[in-house]
Scaffold this active site. Structure first.
Site, PDB file in Angstrom:
ATOM      1  N   HIS A  64       0.852  -1.192   0.000  1.00 17.29           N
ATOM      2  CA  HIS A  64       0.000   0.000   0.000  1.00 17.29           C
ATOM      3  C   HIS A  64       0.888   1.242   0.000  1.00 17.29           C
ATOM      4  O   HIS A  64       1.754   1.378   0.871  1.00 17.29           O
ATOM      5  CB  HIS A  64      -0.883   0.010   1.254  1.00 17.29           C
ATOM      6  CG  HIS A  64      -1.729  -1.215   1.373  1.00 17.29           C
ATOM      7  ND1 HIS A  64      -3.046  -1.267   0.969  1.00 17.29           N
ATOM      8  CD2 HIS A  64      -1.430  -2.469   1.811  1.00 17.29           C
ATOM      9  CE1 HIS A  64      -3.524  -2.481   1.165  1.00 17.29           C
ATOM     10  NE2 HIS A  64      -2.555  -3.235   1.670  1.00 17.29           N
ATOM     11  N   LYS A 108      -8.243  -6.651  -7.580  1.00 16.72           N
ATOM     12  CA  LYS A 108      -8.207  -7.000  -6.154  1.00 16.72           C
ATOM     13  C   LYS A 108      -9.607  -7.207  -5.599  1.00 16.72           C
ATOM     14  O   LYS A 108     -10.474  -6.338  -5.735  1.00 16.72           O
ATOM     15  CB  LYS A 108      -7.517  -5.864  -5.394  1.00 16.72           C
ATOM     16  CG  LYS A 108      -7.565  -6.000  -3.884  1.00 16.72           C
ATOM     17  CD  LYS A 108      -6.566  -7.020  -3.370  1.00 16.72           C
ATOM     18  CE  LYS A 108      -6.746  -7.240  -1.884  1.00 16.72           C
ATOM     19  NZ  LYS A 108      -5.536  -7.424  -1.156  1.00 16.72           N
ATOM     20  N   HIS A 113      -8.089 -10.646  -0.797  1.00 12.51           N
ATOM     21  CA  HIS A 113      -8.028 -10.511   0.665  1.00 12.51           C
ATOM     22  C   HIS A 113      -8.940 -11.599   1.215  1.00 12.51           C
ATOM     23  O   HIS A 113     -10.163 -11.492   1.135  1.00 12.51           O
ATOM     24  CB  HIS A 113      -8.480  -9.116   1.119  1.00 12.51           C
ATOM     25  CG  HIS A 113      -8.332  -8.941   2.601  1.00 12.51           C
ATOM     26  ND1 HIS A 113      -7.394  -8.123   3.167  1.00 12.51           N
ATOM     27  CD2 HIS A 113      -8.986  -9.532   3.643  1.00 12.51           C
ATOM     28  CE1 HIS A 113      -7.473  -8.209   4.490  1.00 12.51           C
ATOM     29  NE2 HIS A 113      -8.437  -9.059   4.793  1.00 12.51           N
ATOM     30  N   LEU A 130      -4.213  -6.690   9.358  1.00  9.82           N
ATOM     31  CA  LEU A 130      -5.227  -7.658   8.941  1.00  9.82           C
ATOM     32  C   LEU A 130      -4.781  -8.384   7.686  1.00  9.82           C
ATOM     33  O   LEU A 130      -4.300  -7.721   6.770  1.00  9.82           O
ATOM     34  CB  LEU A 130      -6.566  -6.958   8.694  1.00  9.82           C
ATOM     35  CG  LEU A 130      -7.276  -6.474   9.954  1.00  9.82           C
ATOM     36  CD1 LEU A 130      -8.473  -5.602   9.590  1.00  9.82           C
ATOM     37  CD2 LEU A 130      -7.725  -7.651  10.826  1.00  9.82           C
ATOM     38  N   HIS A 153       0.372   3.795   8.233  1.00  7.10           N
ATOM     39  CA  HIS A 153      -0.611   4.644   8.932  1.00  7.10           C
ATOM     40  C   HIS A 153       0.202   5.516   9.863  1.00  7.10           C
ATOM     41  O   HIS A 153       1.158   5.043  10.498  1.00  7.10           O
ATOM     42  CB  HIS A 153      -1.570   3.803   9.776  1.00  7.10           C
ATOM     43  CG  HIS A 153      -2.517   2.960   8.975  1.00  7.10           C
ATOM     44  ND1 HIS A 153      -3.672   3.462   8.410  1.00  7.10           N
ATOM     45  CD2 HIS A 153      -2.484   1.656   8.633  1.00  7.10           C
ATOM     46  CE1 HIS A 153      -4.309   2.492   7.774  1.00  7.10           C
ATOM     47  NE2 HIS A 153      -3.598   1.380   7.887  1.00  7.10           N
ATOM     48  N   ALA A 198      -5.522  -0.830  11.148  1.00  7.65           N
ATOM     49  CA  ALA A 198      -4.787  -2.069  10.846  1.00  7.65           C
ATOM     50  C   ALA A 198      -3.736  -1.774   9.794  1.00  7.65           C
ATOM     51  O   ALA A 198      -4.019  -1.132   8.792  1.00  7.65           O
ATOM     52  CB  ALA A 198      -5.752  -3.120  10.323  1.00  7.65           C
TER      53      ALA A 198
HETATM   54  O1  DOR Z   1      -3.456  -4.469   7.891  1.00 10.81           O
HETATM   55  C1  DOR Z   1      -3.888  -4.155   6.797  1.00 10.81           C
HETATM   56  N1  DOR Z   1      -3.760  -2.898   6.350  1.00 10.81           N
HETATM   57  N2  DOR Z   1      -4.512  -5.069   6.060  1.00 10.81           N
HETATM   58  C2  DOR Z   1      -5.126  -4.749   4.917  1.00 10.81           C
HETATM   59  O2  DOR Z   1      -5.693  -5.617   4.303  1.00 10.81           O
HETATM   60  C3  DOR Z   1      -5.175  -3.345   4.456  1.00 10.81           C
HETATM   61  C4  DOR Z   1      -4.077  -2.571   5.009  1.00 10.81           C
HETATM   62  C5  DOR Z   1      -4.234  -1.069   4.849  1.00 10.81           C
HETATM   63  O3  DOR Z   1      -4.602  -0.634   3.774  1.00 10.81           O
HETATM   64  O4  DOR Z   1      -3.950  -0.354   5.807  1.00 10.81           O
HETATM   65 ZN    ZN Z   2      -2.699  -5.265   1.855  1.00  7.60          ZN
END
Ligand code: DOR
Ligand code: ZN
Length: 348
Positions: A19, A103, A140, A223, A255, A267
């Protein structure tokens, strides 16, 4: 002179799942990946999501502008499937080389997935078209029902959604993303060559204790959530086994610190700055350095039907201290392994 056991040179690797976000955060994080990898499969869960070829083309332009001068890095774009996805647009984007894959986010499964697919039956004809044109599907793999325990959501997804899908469409190329369970390894091992899986560094390093023992550790939360130790060990065996079905995909998911250290923390684990160092340590620990190049550099391109990269990178067994935080554009980000010392360093 370096002892050969303390140095590893491999073909330039790729990251088959991550990401990058957008704006200032994107500009801060892209250089980390561009330093380590030749290509990366870019997740489309922006807000709003990258649902069309036109949106993917524009996002790719923004990403390329964020690549530092002198870095040869190619983002490989994905489209976010929704109940309304237009199969013709997807096919055109794939034919033009704008889209590498699509996706599937089950609606509500994770960050920015609220526009995702509410029932796989709604995209059956899109998936049939993808199978026909050889367009890979990134998945996913978690169900989202409130009555399914979060630690069981991947295993239940296999039984209810993924296994029937693979049976219905034996020619669809499926990448089971960021697998976290023994059940996922067993499923992938038992499936045909059209089913592969990515494995993140965090799921090779941590089990669920890392999130909860001694206090809540928001920077260890992603996640699918890390599972019990038996699952981490199954993932380590899979990644280092030499099987062509498993390849590197960091799921690096930045994040900002304040968004993770919150009463509802996001997450995602940001592992891009030391991704190769993190992975290679695991391969070294299990005595499988000889398998690292397949996992990092060969299995992914072979699965996607893309050429392997030219050139090489070298890792040396030298301590590297991971900083407590890194620049994340508008605010800082705490990277995976923050404050720890890793045993390998990417030198070139
Ligand atoms: O932990 C995660 N963060 N799992 C995901 O599937 C998405 C990702 C996010 O975009 O922050
Ligand atoms: Zn991911």
């Amino acid at each position: 002179m370096t002892n050969p056991a303390d140095s590893l040179t491999i073909r330039r690797p790729d990251d088959w799942h991550l990401h990058f976000r957008d704006g200032a955060t994107m500009r801060a994080v892209v250089p980390h990946t561009a330093r380590q990898f030749a290509r990366a499969i870019v997740m489309p869960n922006l807000s709003p999501p990258v649902t069309t070829t036109a949106l993917a083309r524009a996002y790719r332009e923004r990403l390329l502008e964020a690549v530092p001068e002198g870095n040869d890095f190619t983002p490989l774009m994905t489209a976010y499937l929704t109940d309304q996805t237009d199969a013709d647009d997807l096919a055109a984007g794939f034919a033009d080389g704008v889209l590498t894959a699509a996706k599937l986010y089950p609606a509500g499964a994770t960050t920015n997935s609220s526009h995702g697919v509410t029932d796989i039956a709604n995209i059956e004809s899109v998936l049939e078209r993808m199978a026909a044109i050889g367009m890979p599907l990134c998945v996913h793999g978690e169900v989202t029902h409130a009555d399914i325990d979060i630690f069981d959501r991947e295993a239940v997804f296999i039984d209810r959604i993924l296994s029937p899908l693979v049976d219905r469409m034996p020619h669809l190329k499926v990448i089971f993303e960021h697998i976290t369970t023994r059940q996922a390894v067993e499923f992938v091992d038992g499936a045909g060559p059209n089913v592969g899986a990515t494995i993140t560094p965090q799921h090779l390093h941590i089990n669920r204790n890392a999130i909860l023992v001694g206090g809540i550790r928001p920077h260890m939360f992603c996640l699918p959530v890390a599972k019990r130790e038996e699952h981490r060990l199954a993932l380590r065996r899979a990644a280092t086994s030499g099987s062509k079905k498993y390849f590197l995909g960091t799921d690096s998911a930045p994040h900002h610190r304040h968004a993770k250290e919150s009463d509802c923390g996001c997450a995602g684990i940001f592992n891009a700055p030391y991704a190769l160092e993190s992975y290679v340590e695991v391969f070294d620990e299990v005595g499988a350095l000889g398998q690292f190049e397949s996992f990092a550099s060969f299995n992914g391109p072979e699965f996607y039907g893309l050429p392997v990269n030219e050139g090489s990178v070298t890792l040396e067994k030298v301590d590297v201290a991971v900083p407590e935080e890194v620049d994340g554009g508008d605010a800082s980000i705490v990277p995976f392994h923050a404050g720890e010392t890793l045993k390998w360093r990417l030198v070139s």
